[in-house]
Design a protein around this motif. Structure first.
Motif, PDB file in Angstrom:
ATOM      1  N   ILE A 260      -3.074 -27.157  15.260  1.00  0.00           N
ATOM      2  CA  ILE A 260      -3.860 -26.000  14.470  1.00  0.00           C
ATOM      3  C   ILE A 260      -4.587 -25.261  15.360  1.00  0.00           C
ATOM      4  CG2 ILE A 260      -5.529 -27.836  13.888  1.00  0.00           C
ATOM      5  CD1 ILE A 260      -4.642 -26.116  11.303  1.00  0.00           C
TER       6      ILE A 260
ATOM      7  N   ASP B  80      -4.661 -20.439  12.431  1.00  0.00           N
ATOM      8  CA  ASP B  80      -3.931 -20.660  10.827  1.00  0.00           C
ATOM      9  C   ASP B  80      -4.965 -20.335  10.232  1.00  0.00           C
ATOM     10  OD1 ASP B  80      -0.973 -21.438  12.626  1.00  0.00           O
ATOM     11  OD2 ASP B  80      -2.107 -23.296  13.146  1.00  0.00           O
ATOM     12  N   PHE B  81      -6.197 -20.416  10.841  1.00  0.00           N
ATOM     13  CA  PHE B  81      -7.296 -20.296   9.523  1.00  0.00           C
ATOM     14  C   PHE B  81      -8.394 -19.717  10.727  1.00  0.00           C
ATOM     15  CE2 PHE B  81     -11.486 -22.643   8.735  1.00  0.00           C
ATOM     16  CZ  PHE B  81     -10.958 -22.933   6.720  1.00  0.00           C
TER      17      PHE B  81
ATOM     18  N   SER C  42      -1.920 -16.974   1.190  1.00  0.00           N
ATOM     19  CA  SER C  42      -2.136 -18.549   1.378  1.00  0.00           C
ATOM     20  C   SER C  42      -2.721 -19.802   0.030  1.00  0.00           C
ATOM     21  CB  SER C  42      -3.245 -19.482   2.263  1.00  0.00           C
ATOM     22  OG  SER C  42      -4.529 -18.370   2.275  1.00  0.00           O
TER      23      SER C  42
ATOM     24  N   LYS D 210      -8.124 -29.709   7.650  1.00  0.00           N
ATOM     25  CA  LYS D 210      -6.991 -30.581   7.148  1.00  0.00           C
ATOM     26  C   LYS D 210      -6.646 -30.583   5.881  1.00  0.00           C
ATOM     27  CE  LYS D 210      -9.338 -34.439   8.696  1.00  0.00           C
ATOM     28  NZ  LYS D 210      -9.173 -35.454   9.113  1.00  0.00           N
TER      29      LYS D 210
ATOM     30  N   TYR E 183      -6.890 -27.508   4.048  1.00  0.00           N
ATOM     31  CA  TYR E 183      -6.226 -25.985   4.055  1.00  0.00           C
ATOM     32  C   TYR E 183      -4.920 -26.693   5.136  1.00  0.00           C
ATOM     33  CZ  TYR E 183      -4.967 -21.620   5.565  1.00  0.00           C
ATOM     34  OH  TYR E 183      -4.048 -19.841   5.949  1.00  0.00           O
ATOM     35  N   GLN E 184      -4.639 -27.241   6.137  1.00  0.00           N
ATOM     36  CA  GLN E 184      -3.379 -26.865   6.782  1.00  0.00           C
ATOM     37  C   GLN E 184      -2.466 -27.935   5.651  1.00  0.00           C
ATOM     38  OE1 GLN E 184      -3.729 -29.911  10.553  1.00  0.00           O
ATOM     39  NE2 GLN E 184      -1.405 -27.710  10.795  1.00  0.00           N
ATOM     40  N   LYS E 185      -2.695 -28.913   5.101  1.00  0.00           N
ATOM     41  CA  LYS E 185      -2.289 -29.568   3.828  1.00  0.00           C
ATOM     42  C   LYS E 185      -0.910 -28.916   3.088  1.00  0.00           C
ATOM     43  CE  LYS E 185      -1.640 -34.263   1.679  1.00  0.00           C
ATOM     44  NZ  LYS E 185      -1.978 -34.035   0.182  1.00  0.00           N
TER      45      LYS E 185
ATOM     46  N   THR F 250      -1.369 -25.847   2.759  1.00  0.00           N
ATOM     47  CA  THR F 250      -0.391 -24.224   2.542  1.00  0.00           C
ATOM     48  C   THR F 250       0.692 -25.376   3.499  1.00  0.00           C
ATOM     49  OG1 THR F 250      -1.479 -24.276   4.906  1.00  0.00           O
ATOM     50  CG2 THR F 250      -2.316 -23.078   3.431  1.00  0.00           C
ATOM     51  N   ILE F 251       1.204 -26.411   4.222  1.00  0.00           N
ATOM     52  CA  ILE F 251       1.868 -26.520   4.647  1.00  0.00           C
ATOM     53  C   ILE F 251       3.082 -27.223   2.895  1.00  0.00           C
ATOM     54  CG2 ILE F 251       3.197 -28.729   5.662  1.00  0.00           C
ATOM     55  CD1 ILE F 251       1.098 -28.445   7.962  1.00  0.00           C
TER      56      ILE F 251
ATOM     57  N   PHE G 295       2.176 -21.795   5.627  1.00  0.00           N
ATOM     58  CA  PHE G 295       1.683 -22.030   6.977  1.00  0.00           C
ATOM     59  C   PHE G 295       3.208 -21.675   7.558  1.00  0.00           C
ATOM     60  CE2 PHE G 295       1.030 -24.650  10.466  1.00  0.00           C
ATOM     61  CZ  PHE G 295      -0.359 -25.348  11.040  1.00  0.00           C
TER      62      PHE G 295
END
Lengths: 346, 346
Positions: free
Chosen positions: B69, B183-184, B243, B268, B270-272, B274-275, B280
């Protein structure tokens, strides 16, 4: 195709053309509105010979241009731009001014029909001897439309128009384009419910020299006053302008002709102060430089991205980038080298 | 200069070089920090042979990259970026992560000395086995610096770092560059007196996925809470992000390690999300395309404006434009044609 032209005829052609540029030019600087219309029609033409005529005409007109004040006007559809221009234009004519109205609208085209409606709007102004309303510059690229409008400004000024109003509906980057070709930038707004700034296109407020709350009449007056306050507060957050001008927020009513004379007084005050501090002329030169570099950059990109073989290559490379087979930077290196080689081969 | 190289020796040279790329690559993907430092030193080198090595290395590393990330961090000097990264980095390492810290600073250069200070900052983090702090990518153009940083990200990821922190002081357009490679995006702020938004660089708030009010400790706590409210209100005015992430505003204290774990939890989350919604990966591909077109456009401009004869021509033309002898657009036409002709002649 046989490209041979009898030399005798060629020289005749040249004379005829140069005579036509000369005649058109001479009519223009004597204030002939019909000649102005003809010249602006030539600007709109895609034919290369017309473009050459325009080039020569512009070069002749340049020394006779620049004496006007150029005012940019923007606002969303429905805000009352036409009504404002109608009222404002009449006020200007009463003050002895000659007014030309141009419009930038990169989405309209002759075939699709201009969304601004041109001469069907401003029915009062169109009848005035001292007003000229140009058809909306059309074209698919903002760069092309902006060039046409810039050239029309030169022609209008050479014809004797001393206030040029350039209007835009604010599609895409058209506000930035209009801002870059005018001396004073007016933003028209309506008092609405809720937060006035919400949904506001970024940077527009920053460009405005004045925000006019239109339709500030009848029941709208209270909301207009409130909007005026909010915009004043918002303007406060922006850094000082290079012109040292402090942007104003005014309530107007175009249909009641209320506050319109004051707008003209404000613009005259702006012109006076920026001529005195040197900004006015400096800004115009900066604008010319901007258009030079803007057109150069457009040309550089267009020539590259319109390259027929490169387009298919680009597509293949984008797939490879997505598959992580090659880095963006390496692709850029390779595509650019390929492009240079292909120019040399020509 | 004699360019002749004995063919036998040439093949030896080639082997040696390819062996060196291979060795470096093999050491990298086995997590060798020293190899990573060597590779990043090569990126900084202006020598063409080093650049070729880097190109090959990047291509080898690409399939092993992208698993981290990437977090962008910006804020004015004094906001406490180093202290935050120190605290945040340690939290990440405790969570079993391997952390690489990169910095983008287009104004610094090796000779002038980096204003970020690099390894003299983050003294705790630098000792950690699972942390790598890269020297600040230097260079006079943001394009060059951005490329070096993008390439360093690839190398760090291939070496096994799974959280990449990219820091910038926000000079010129460097925030946009960092935003386009991460990514962020974290914006660090301090609670100050008066209006929090005043003097704010345009567009920075729009890029932020989270705003962290740092130094929210002791007597600062009340002001920090107030600033948090103001930023929340300001964020409300911006349109929804692609996003679909709603930007957060948090109060933290880096020196007291308060609120730091929560930042990692937020990222985390955010990542979850956007995936799950596809943003993402789509965003990463868009970023690669952005860098491709950005480098292409840079090359096009550079090659044009650095053209030695064109520079003097441009100067003469600018004078003519100022004297109103020729229009900007005609100058653009003429300069561009001259440029094309001169490429062909080469």
């Amino acid at each position: 195709m046989n490209n041979y032209i009898n030399p005798k005829y060629q020289s005749k052609l040249k004379k005829r053309k140069s005579r036509s540029v000369k005649t058109l030019f001479s009519r223009l600087i004597h204030g002939d509105k019909v000649a102005l219309s003809q010249a602006i029609t030539l600007i709109e033409s895609e034919q290369q010979k017309h473009q050459k005529t325009v080039d020569e005409l512009i070069t002749s007109c340049l020394p006779h241009s620049g004496q006007s004040i150029r005012i940019g006007i923007t606002g969303v559809p429905g805000v009352g731009k036409s009504t404002f221009i109608e009222a404002f234009g009449k006020t200007l004519i009463q003050e002895g001014k000659q007014v030309a109205v141009l419009a930038v609208d990169p989405t309209s085209s002759v075939s699709k029909g201009s969304i601004l409606g041109d001469k069907t709007r401003m029915q009062g102004l169109v009848k005035e001897k001292n007003a000229y309303i140009s058809p909306t510059a059309s074209g698919s690229s903002l760069g092309g439309v902006a060039r046409k409008t810039r050239e029309s400004i030169i022609l209008c000024e050479a014809t004797g128009y001393d206030v040029i109003l350039v209007e835009t509906v604010g599609v895409g980057q058209s506000e930035t384009a209009v801002h870059s070709m005018t001396d004073f930038f007016l933003l028209l707004k309506l008092a609405g419910a809720g937060d006035e700034l919400q949904g506001m296109k970024r940077g527009i407020i920053e460009m405005a020299d004045a925000i006019l709350i239109n339709k500030a009449d009848g029941e709208n007056q209270k909301a207009a006053k409130k909007a005026q306050m909010e915009f004043k507060r918002a303007l406060h957050l922006y850094p000082e302008k290079n012109s040292q001008w402090i942007p104003k927020v005014k309530c107007i009513s175009s249909i009641n002709n209320k506050g319109i004379t004051e707008i003209w007084d404000m613009i005259k005050a702006y012109q006076k102060s920026t001529i005195e501090n040197g900004f006015f002329n400096q800004n115009r030169f900066e604008q010319q430089k901007f258009w030079l570099f803007d057109s150069l950059n457009q040309k550089l990109k267009q020539n590259f991205y319109d390259h027929p073989k490169l387009k298919s290559k680009l597509k293949i490379y984008l797939d490879k980038i997505e598959q992580q087979e090659i880095s963006s930077f390496k692709v850029a290196d390779q595509l650019y080298q390929y492009y240079l080689d292909s120019i040399k081969e020509k």
